[in-house]
Scaffold this active site. Structure first.
Site, PDB file in Angstrom:
ATOM      1  N   ASP A  10       0.885  -1.150   0.000  1.00 55.17           N
ATOM      2  CA  ASP A  10       0.000   0.000   0.000  1.00 55.17           C
ATOM      3  C   ASP A  10       0.939   1.220   0.000  1.00 55.17           C
ATOM      4  O   ASP A  10       2.124   1.091   0.322  1.00 55.17           O
ATOM      5  CB  ASP A  10      -0.862  -0.035   1.275  1.00 55.17           C
ATOM      6  CG  ASP A  10      -1.709   1.202   1.434  1.00 55.17           C
ATOM      7  OD1 ASP A  10      -2.331   1.632   0.449  1.00 55.17           O
ATOM      8  OD2 ASP A  10      -1.733   1.773   2.552  1.00 55.17           O
ATOM      9  N   LEU A  11       0.458   2.379  -0.394  1.00 57.26           N
ATOM     10  CA  LEU A  11       1.343   3.557  -0.480  1.00 57.26           C
ATOM     11  C   LEU A  11       1.170   4.491   0.730  1.00 57.26           C
ATOM     12  O   LEU A  11       2.093   4.674   1.528  1.00 57.26           O
ATOM     13  CB  LEU A  11       1.049   4.311  -1.782  1.00 57.26           C
ATOM     14  CG  LEU A  11       1.837   5.601  -2.013  1.00 57.26           C
ATOM     15  CD1 LEU A  11       3.327   5.321  -2.153  1.00 57.26           C
ATOM     16  CD2 LEU A  11       1.326   6.314  -3.273  1.00 57.26           C
ATOM     17  N   ASP A  12      -0.031   5.068   0.829  1.00 56.58           N
ATOM     18  CA  ASP A  12      -0.299   6.057   1.878  1.00 56.58           C
ATOM     19  C   ASP A  12      -0.287   5.397   3.251  1.00 56.58           C
ATOM     20  O   ASP A  12      -1.070   4.490   3.505  1.00 56.58           O
ATOM     21  CB  ASP A  12      -1.662   6.725   1.632  1.00 56.58           C
ATOM     22  CG  ASP A  12      -1.700   7.486   0.314  1.00 56.58           C
ATOM     23  OD1 ASP A  12      -0.764   8.256   0.058  1.00 56.58           O
ATOM     24  OD2 ASP A  12      -2.659   7.309  -0.466  1.00 56.58           O
ATOM     25  N   THR A  18       1.216  10.446   3.889  1.00 55.56           N
ATOM     26  CA  THR A  18       0.465  11.483   3.180  1.00 55.56           C
ATOM     27  C   THR A  18      -0.794  11.877   3.937  1.00 55.56           C
ATOM     28  O   THR A  18      -1.450  12.838   3.558  1.00 55.56           O
ATOM     29  CB  THR A  18       0.053  10.978   1.783  1.00 55.56           C
ATOM     30  OG1 THR A  18      -0.337   9.624   1.925  1.00 55.56           O
ATOM     31  CG2 THR A  18       1.198  11.090   0.790  1.00 55.56           C
ATOM     32  N   LYS A  46      -8.569   6.875   6.337  1.00 58.08           N
ATOM     33  CA  LYS A  46      -7.396   6.111   5.910  1.00 58.08           C
ATOM     34  C   LYS A  46      -7.810   4.879   5.125  1.00 58.08           C
ATOM     35  O   LYS A  46      -8.627   4.086   5.583  1.00 58.08           O
ATOM     36  CB  LYS A  46      -6.542   5.707   7.115  1.00 58.08           C
ATOM     37  CG  LYS A  46      -5.783   6.896   7.674  1.00 58.08           C
ATOM     38  CD  LYS A  46      -4.741   6.488   8.690  1.00 58.08           C
ATOM     39  CE  LYS A  46      -3.997   7.733   9.164  1.00 58.08           C
ATOM     40  NZ  LYS A  46      -3.204   7.487  10.362  1.00 58.08           N
ATOM     41  N   GLY A  47      -7.251   4.742   3.942  1.00 59.21           N
ATOM     42  CA  GLY A  47      -7.547   3.583   3.107  1.00 59.21           C
ATOM     43  C   GLY A  47      -8.877   3.685   2.364  1.00 59.21           C
ATOM     44  O   GLY A  47      -9.244   2.796   1.605  1.00 59.21           O
ATOM     45  N   ARG A  50     -11.465   8.383  -2.470  1.00 59.87           N
ATOM     46  CA  ARG A  50     -11.694   9.838  -2.428  1.00 59.87           C
ATOM     47  C   ARG A  50     -13.183  10.168  -2.307  1.00 59.87           C
ATOM     48  O   ARG A  50     -13.586  10.986  -1.473  1.00 59.87           O
ATOM     49  CB  ARG A  50     -11.117  10.480  -3.695  1.00 59.87           C
ATOM     50  CG  ARG A  50     -11.061  11.998  -3.615  1.00 59.87           C
ATOM     51  CD  ARG A  50     -10.551  12.590  -4.918  1.00 59.87           C
ATOM     52  NE  ARG A  50      -9.274  12.004  -5.337  1.00 59.87           N
ATOM     53  CZ  ARG A  50      -8.728  12.160  -6.541  1.00 59.87           C
ATOM     54  NH1 ARG A  50      -9.348  12.889  -7.454  1.00 59.87           N
ATOM     55  NH2 ARG A  50      -7.575  11.600  -6.834  1.00 59.87           N
ATOM     56  N   SER A 115      -2.447   0.499  -4.369  1.00 58.43           N
ATOM     57  CA  SER A 115      -2.939   1.686  -3.663  1.00 58.43           C
ATOM     58  C   SER A 115      -4.287   2.137  -4.208  1.00 58.43           C
ATOM     59  O   SER A 115      -4.551   2.022  -5.404  1.00 58.43           O
ATOM     60  CB  SER A 115      -1.923   2.827  -3.833  1.00 58.43           C
ATOM     61  OG  SER A 115      -2.477   4.048  -3.430  1.00 58.43           O
ATOM     62  N   ALA A 116      -5.117   2.705  -3.323  1.00 59.26           N
ATOM     63  CA  ALA A 116      -6.402   3.259  -3.738  1.00 59.26           C
ATOM     64  C   ALA A 116      -6.233   4.635  -4.378  1.00 59.26           C
ATOM     65  O   ALA A 116      -7.159   5.168  -4.989  1.00 59.26           O
ATOM     66  CB  ALA A 116      -7.310   3.394  -2.522  1.00 59.26           C
ATOM     67  N   SER A 117      -5.047   5.211  -4.256  1.00 57.21           N
ATOM     68  CA  SER A 117      -4.868   6.608  -4.664  1.00 57.21           C
ATOM     69  C   SER A 117      -4.674   6.788  -6.157  1.00 57.21           C
ATOM     70  O   SER A 117      -3.857   6.115  -6.782  1.00 57.21           O
ATOM     71  CB  SER A 117      -3.664   7.208  -3.940  1.00 57.21           C
ATOM     72  OG  SER A 117      -3.397   8.503  -4.464  1.00 57.21           O
ATOM     73  N   ASN A 119      -3.427   9.459  -7.153  1.00 58.86           N
ATOM     74  CA  ASN A 119      -2.216  10.283  -7.182  1.00 58.86           C
ATOM     75  C   ASN A 119      -0.943   9.466  -6.967  1.00 58.86           C
ATOM     76  O   ASN A 119       0.146  10.039  -6.874  1.00 58.86           O
ATOM     77  CB  ASN A 119      -2.299  11.366  -6.100  1.00 58.86           C
ATOM     78  CG  ASN A 119      -3.425  12.339  -6.365  1.00 58.86           C
ATOM     79  OD1 ASN A 119      -3.460  12.983  -7.414  1.00 58.86           O
ATOM     80  ND2 ASN A 119      -4.378  12.419  -5.460  1.00 58.86           N
ATOM     81  N   LYS A 146     -10.925  -1.238  -1.679  1.00 58.54           N
ATOM     82  CA  LYS A 146     -10.643  -2.143  -0.560  1.00 58.54           C
ATOM     83  C   LYS A 146     -11.817  -2.016   0.422  1.00 58.54           C
ATOM     84  O   LYS A 146     -12.318  -0.909   0.583  1.00 58.54           O
ATOM     85  CB  LYS A 146      -9.343  -1.720   0.143  1.00 58.54           C
ATOM     86  CG  LYS A 146      -8.095  -1.766  -0.764  1.00 58.54           C
ATOM     87  CD  LYS A 146      -6.911  -1.095  -0.089  1.00 58.54           C
ATOM     88  CE  LYS A 146      -5.711  -1.013  -1.033  1.00 58.54           C
ATOM     89  NZ  LYS A 146      -4.553  -0.311  -0.473  1.00 58.54           N
ATOM     90  N   GLU A 170       0.130  -3.245   4.750  1.00 62.52           N
ATOM     91  CA  GLU A 170      -1.047  -2.364   4.830  1.00 62.52           C
ATOM     92  C   GLU A 170      -1.162  -1.649   6.174  1.00 62.52           C
ATOM     93  O   GLU A 170      -0.891  -2.255   7.208  1.00 62.52           O
ATOM     94  CB  GLU A 170      -2.309  -3.209   4.665  1.00 62.52           C
ATOM     95  CG  GLU A 170      -2.974  -3.115   3.319  1.00 62.52           C
ATOM     96  CD  GLU A 170      -3.533  -1.743   2.980  1.00 62.52           C
ATOM     97  OE1 GLU A 170      -3.670  -0.888   3.873  1.00 62.52           O
ATOM     98  OE2 GLU A 170      -3.854  -1.516   1.815  1.00 62.52           O
ATOM     99  N   ASP A 171      -1.595  -0.397   6.149  1.00 61.94           N
ATOM    100  CA  ASP A 171      -1.798   0.338   7.408  1.00 61.94           C
ATOM    101  C   ASP A 171      -3.272   0.540   7.733  1.00 61.94           C
ATOM    102  O   ASP A 171      -3.591   1.129   8.768  1.00 61.94           O
ATOM    103  CB  ASP A 171      -1.112   1.718   7.347  1.00 61.94           C
ATOM    104  CG  ASP A 171      -1.862   2.666   6.441  1.00 61.94           C
ATOM    105  OD1 ASP A 171      -2.200   2.263   5.308  1.00 61.94           O
ATOM    106  OD2 ASP A 171      -2.121   3.809   6.857  1.00 61.94           O
TER     107      ASP A 171
END
Ligand code: BG6
Ligand code: MG
Length: 216
Positions: A10-12, A18, A46-47, A50, A115-117, A119, A146, A170-171
């Site tokens: 995962d990214l964020d 972020t 979180k996760g 948008r 990632s869900a982002s 960006n 997710k 994952e966070d």
């Protein structure tokens, strides 16, 4: 013992923090709409995608809007958020992440982003990590958020590995569920009180090494 062939990140909240930029941008939007938005409220995003994040924010403010206005506001928040992430630099990579990625590459373990982002490509470019990923699956390439496993299953497919040979980092609880729904191993990043159903939870990557990638 499973021989792990791929790590999906995962990214964020895993590679970079972020959440602080998302927080500033959502808070500015909430304030403009006439209500406050706290760090505790931000935890709920979180996760979360948008669009869903905006819906939660509007619920907090007790505001009901039509779809067109929601789209406008999501775009406005994103423009503001992007103005912050455009300033990100490689020194924002979370401690231990880069060393661990290098270890994986040296040992022939494949690396993907899940990632869900939308960006994610910009963030990876800003922090100089794009080249480390063998596959990048982000909010632009998935249709189901997710805890649906789509993002991670697409990652495994792009790497040509079986889900059972993958481990996800994952966070967010929804991300842990997504990894489980994909039939993958999963390591939580954060505190065990907030992250259930992971193989194990660690605070970050500082003490991580490939010898810990052992699962039954
Ligand atoms: C997730 C974040 O990784 O991406 C969420 O944890 C965020 O907070 C989601 O809402 C979507 O991100 P973006 O950049 O497409 O708005
Ligand atoms: Mg995350």
């Amino acid at each position: 013992m499973t021989q792990i062939k791929a790590c999906l990140f995962d990214l964020d909240g895993v590679v970079v923090d972020t959440a602080k930029y998302h927080f500033i941008a959502w808070k500015e939007l909430a304030n403009e709409l006439g209500f406050d938005f706290t760090e505790a409220d931000n935890e709920r995003l979180k996760g979360v995608s948008r669009v869903r994040s905006l819906e939660i924010l509007l619920e907090i403010g007790g505001i009901d809007l039509d779809e067109e206005r929601k789209e406008q506001l999501a775009a406005q928040k994103n423009e503001n958020y992007v103005s912050y992430i455009r300033k990100m630099k490689p020194d924002e990579i979370l401690p231990g992440v880069e060393d661990f990625l290098n270890q994986l590459r040296k040992n022939g373990i494949l690396i993907a982003l899940g990632s869900a982002s939308k960006n994610a490509p910009l963030i990876l470019k800003q922090i100089g990590l794009t080249h480390m990923f063998d596959a990048i699956i982000d909010g632009n390439s998935v249709s189901k958020a997710k805890p649906d496993p789509e993002v991670f299953l697409k990652g495994a497919e792009a790497l040509n590995v079986e889900p059972t040979d993958c481990v996800v980092f994952e966070d967010a609880q929804a991300g842990i569920e997504a990894a489980r729904n994909a039939g993958m191993h999963v390591i939580g990043i954060g505190h065990p009180d907030n992250l259930k159903n992971a193989d194990f939870v660690m605070p970050g990557f500082e003490d991580m090494n490939i010898d810990k990638l052992k699962f039954n």
